[in-house]
Structures are given as structure tokens and as C-alpha cells.
Write an enzyme that holds these catalytic residues in place. Sequence first.
Site, PDB file in Angstrom:
ATOM      1  N   GLU A  21     -31.699   2.218   0.615  1.00  0.00           N
ATOM      2  CA  GLU A  21     -32.243   3.392  -0.078  1.00  0.00           C
ATOM      3  C   GLU A  21     -33.707   3.618   0.245  1.00  0.00           C
ATOM      4  O   GLU A  21     -34.487   4.053  -0.595  1.00  0.00           O
ATOM      5  CB  GLU A  21     -32.014   3.281  -1.593  1.00  0.00           C
ATOM      6  CG  GLU A  21     -32.246   1.910  -2.197  1.00  0.00           C
ATOM      7  CD  GLU A  21     -31.781   1.814  -3.650  1.00  0.00           C
ATOM      8  OE1 GLU A  21     -31.467   2.842  -4.256  1.00  0.00           O
ATOM      9  OE2 GLU A  21     -31.752   0.697  -4.185  1.00  0.00           O
ATOM     10  N   HIS A  30     -31.037   0.317 -13.926  1.00  0.00           N
ATOM     11  CA  HIS A  30     -31.683   1.387 -14.698  1.00  0.00           C
ATOM     12  C   HIS A  30     -31.139   1.543 -16.109  1.00  0.00           C
ATOM     13  O   HIS A  30     -31.682   2.336 -16.884  1.00  0.00           O
ATOM     14  CB  HIS A  30     -31.552   2.720 -13.949  1.00  0.00           C
ATOM     15  CG  HIS A  30     -32.436   2.810 -12.743  1.00  0.00           C
ATOM     16  ND1 HIS A  30     -33.799   2.724 -12.803  1.00  0.00           N
ATOM     17  CD2 HIS A  30     -32.150   2.961 -11.423  1.00  0.00           C
ATOM     18  CE1 HIS A  30     -34.324   2.822 -11.587  1.00  0.00           C
ATOM     19  NE2 HIS A  30     -33.334   2.958 -10.716  1.00  0.00           N
ATOM     20  N   ASP A  74     -33.133   7.433  -4.525  1.00  0.00           N
ATOM     21  CA  ASP A  74     -34.318   6.710  -4.051  1.00  0.00           C
ATOM     22  C   ASP A  74     -34.621   7.046  -2.601  1.00  0.00           C
ATOM     23  O   ASP A  74     -35.790   7.202  -2.223  1.00  0.00           O
ATOM     24  CB  ASP A  74     -34.116   5.195  -4.215  1.00  0.00           C
ATOM     25  CG  ASP A  74     -34.414   4.754  -5.638  1.00  0.00           C
ATOM     26  OD1 ASP A  74     -35.485   5.103  -6.159  1.00  0.00           O
ATOM     27  OD2 ASP A  74     -33.562   4.086  -6.232  1.00  0.00           O
ATOM     28  N   ASP A  81     -22.006 -16.594 -12.667  1.00  0.00           N
ATOM     29  CA  ASP A  81     -21.470 -17.567 -13.629  1.00  0.00           C
ATOM     30  C   ASP A  81     -20.716 -16.890 -14.779  1.00  0.00           C
ATOM     31  O   ASP A  81     -19.743 -17.444 -15.292  1.00  0.00           O
ATOM     32  CB  ASP A  81     -22.591 -18.453 -14.181  1.00  0.00           C
ATOM     33  CG  ASP A  81     -22.989 -19.565 -13.216  1.00  0.00           C
ATOM     34  OD1 ASP A  81     -22.296 -19.749 -12.195  1.00  0.00           O
ATOM     35  OD2 ASP A  81     -23.999 -20.248 -13.482  1.00  0.00           O
ATOM     36  N   ARG A  99     -24.530  -4.124 -10.977  1.00  0.00           N
ATOM     37  CA  ARG A  99     -25.769  -3.951 -10.209  1.00  0.00           C
ATOM     38  C   ARG A  99     -26.883  -4.752 -10.856  1.00  0.00           C
ATOM     39  O   ARG A  99     -27.103  -4.680 -12.057  1.00  0.00           O
ATOM     40  CB  ARG A  99     -26.165  -2.476 -10.127  1.00  0.00           C
ATOM     41  CG  ARG A  99     -27.440  -2.281  -9.305  1.00  0.00           C
ATOM     42  CD  ARG A  99     -27.610  -0.870  -8.805  1.00  0.00           C
ATOM     43  NE  ARG A  99     -28.081   0.073  -9.802  1.00  0.00           N
ATOM     44  CZ  ARG A  99     -28.637   1.242  -9.504  1.00  0.00           C
ATOM     45  NH1 ARG A  99     -28.802   1.600  -8.229  1.00  0.00           N
ATOM     46  NH2 ARG A  99     -29.009   2.068 -10.450  1.00  0.00           N
TER      47      ARG A  99
HETATM   48  O1  LIG Z   1     -31.036   5.827  -5.377  1.00  0.00           O
HETATM   49  C1  LIG Z   1     -29.953   6.070  -5.920  1.00  0.00           C
HETATM   50  O2  LIG Z   1     -29.347   7.140  -5.815  1.00  0.00           O
HETATM   51  C2  LIG Z   1     -29.359   5.011  -6.709  1.00  0.00           C
HETATM   52  O3  LIG Z   1     -29.528   3.858  -6.421  1.00  0.00           O
HETATM   53  C3  LIG Z   1     -28.654   5.373  -7.964  1.00  0.00           C
HETATM   54  C4  LIG Z   1     -29.670   5.640  -9.037  1.00  0.00           C
HETATM   55  O4  LIG Z   1     -30.335   4.443  -9.307  1.00  0.00           O
HETATM   56  C5  LIG Z   1     -28.994   6.176 -10.249  1.00  0.00           C
HETATM   57  O5  LIG Z   1     -29.334   5.405 -11.339  1.00  0.00           O
HETATM   58  C6  LIG Z   1     -29.360   7.598 -10.463  1.00  0.00           C
HETATM   59  O6  LIG Z   1     -28.918   8.066 -11.669  1.00  0.00           O
END
Ligand SMILES: O=C(O)C(=O)C[C@H](O)[C@@H](O)CO
Length: 265
Positions: free
Chosen positions: A151, A47, A177, A86, A72
Site C-alpha cells: 500500500e 483501524h 493508503d 496462539d 489484520r
Molecule cells: O489502504 C487501504 O485501503 C486499506 O488498507 C484498508 C483501509 O485501512 C480501510 O480501513 C479503509 O476503510
Amino acid sequence: MELPQNPFRRSLDGNTRYGCWAGFGTGYATEILATTGFDWLLIDGEHAPNTVPSILSQLQAVAPYPSAPVVRTVNHDPALIKQLLDIGAQTLMIPMVDTAEQAARLVAATRYPPHGFRGVGGGLTRATRWDGVENYLARAHEELCLIVQVESRTGVDNAEAIAATEGVDAVFVGPVDLSTGVGHAGNPNHPDVQAMIRRTLEATHAAGKAAGILAPAEADARRYAQWGFDFIAVGIDISLLHQAAIETISRYKSDIPLPTSSLGY
Ligand SMILES: O=C(O)C(=O)C[C@H](O)[C@@H](O)CO
């Protein structure tokens, strides 16, 4: 030279390890975090505005400090996983893993044949310290750590099988999520979501693997630590700056709207 050790993998010893999300996408900001005492830092390629070169500069920036980097990915693409390995990422967190089959394919993407299908970058790569690491091909997996994110409802239903997948080292619950996907958008503290989080934790521990979660609100982080989560992200750098900026200016101006979220996301 010897294969570089993976400080994150080695830190998973049953004590809770506290981390921070690194979302600025620059070595400069992530290096600041690395000086502050967090056990681990999540360089967010899902993100945050990150690319392979920006992740490389952050890995280089934090290398002298004790905070262990976790990278991530944005997706499950084996070509991207290969590039990140790598450039020297040793701990990867992969979002949205719903099945053991997906988890097994991700493991294979991190391993050289015959155990997987990672391509050989050899002397081109920082991971091998430009061919300076002895026996890198045979030993690379010893210092890798693969974290898969559960998630979704499907992921929770399959948590036992995902966690038990050989080569998966840890499961990280994505509470935002997960809660959003099951109809409680932005409310991971809804009892149904809490039950799913606990179930995933227990399934992960039953498989002998480590469990992690994101919990920027202190009460949530303390509860998850009590439940036995092994690694918890207790802050997000972007949110920390945003909150501190608002708190600072609101001491001098009365018309500043305060943040509405109590979760700290
Ligand atoms: O679902 C979640 O919780 C995450 O995976 C973390 C979020 O992606 C995070 O970026 C929320 O700010």
C-alpha cells in the site's frame, strides 16, 4: 485431534472470494456478518477498536459459520503476531509491507524454529486446542495463511520480490493508503493508482500467489474481479450501517446530509 483446517487458505482456488470488513470489534456484530454469506471476514486490528481478547471473541463467534476469518494486525510486532496465532488466528493480514526483507521477517515470526522464531505457547493456547492437536509444532504452518499488504509506492516497486517471498501466501492491495501516499488522497480510481494496482496484481500472480483488494463500490469490485483478483472485500460493516441509517432516516426527514464519498469507505 487433527490440526484445524484453514477455510480461507483452502478457498483460494482461482474463484473470486467476496469478503466484508468487520470493524465493530465485537463477537456479536461479527457473528451477524458470519451468518450472511460472505466468504471471508476481515477482523480489523489496524483501524478498528480491537484488542487480542476482542479478536479472540470474534474468532470464537464465527467458528460455527462458513465465513472464514482473516485477522489484520496493527503492525509488524512479532510478539503480537505470536499472540494472534496462539488464540487460533490462522490467516493474518499484515499492513504496510514495503520490502521482501520485511515480508521474510513476518514469515519467520509465524514459524517455529528452525524455520522461524515463533515462541512456543503449547498447552496454554487455543491454537493447539490446549495441547489437543497432534503434532501442532511440526504442522502448524500447513494451515496458516500469511497475507501482506502492499500500500505504498515502495511496496508496488518491490511487489515482485514481496510476492515471491517464500511463506507469503497472498498480497492484498490497500487502495486507500496507496492512493493517499502517491498524492491522490481518497481516489484509488485515479489512472496512476489503477496502474499501480494492476501492476501489483500481475506481480503477485506471476509469483503464483493470490491477490486481494478492498473495493466497497460495486463498479470497482466488479472491475477487480474481471482483472482476476482472488479475494475482494466488497463491504465494510461500519459503512453499511452508517449508509443504511442515513438512507432510512432521510426517507422521513429532508435535512439529513447524504454521504459525500462514492467509494463507500
Ligand atoms: O489502504 C487501504 O485501503 C486499506 O488498507 C484498508 C483501509 O485501512 C480501510 O480501513 C479503509 O476503510
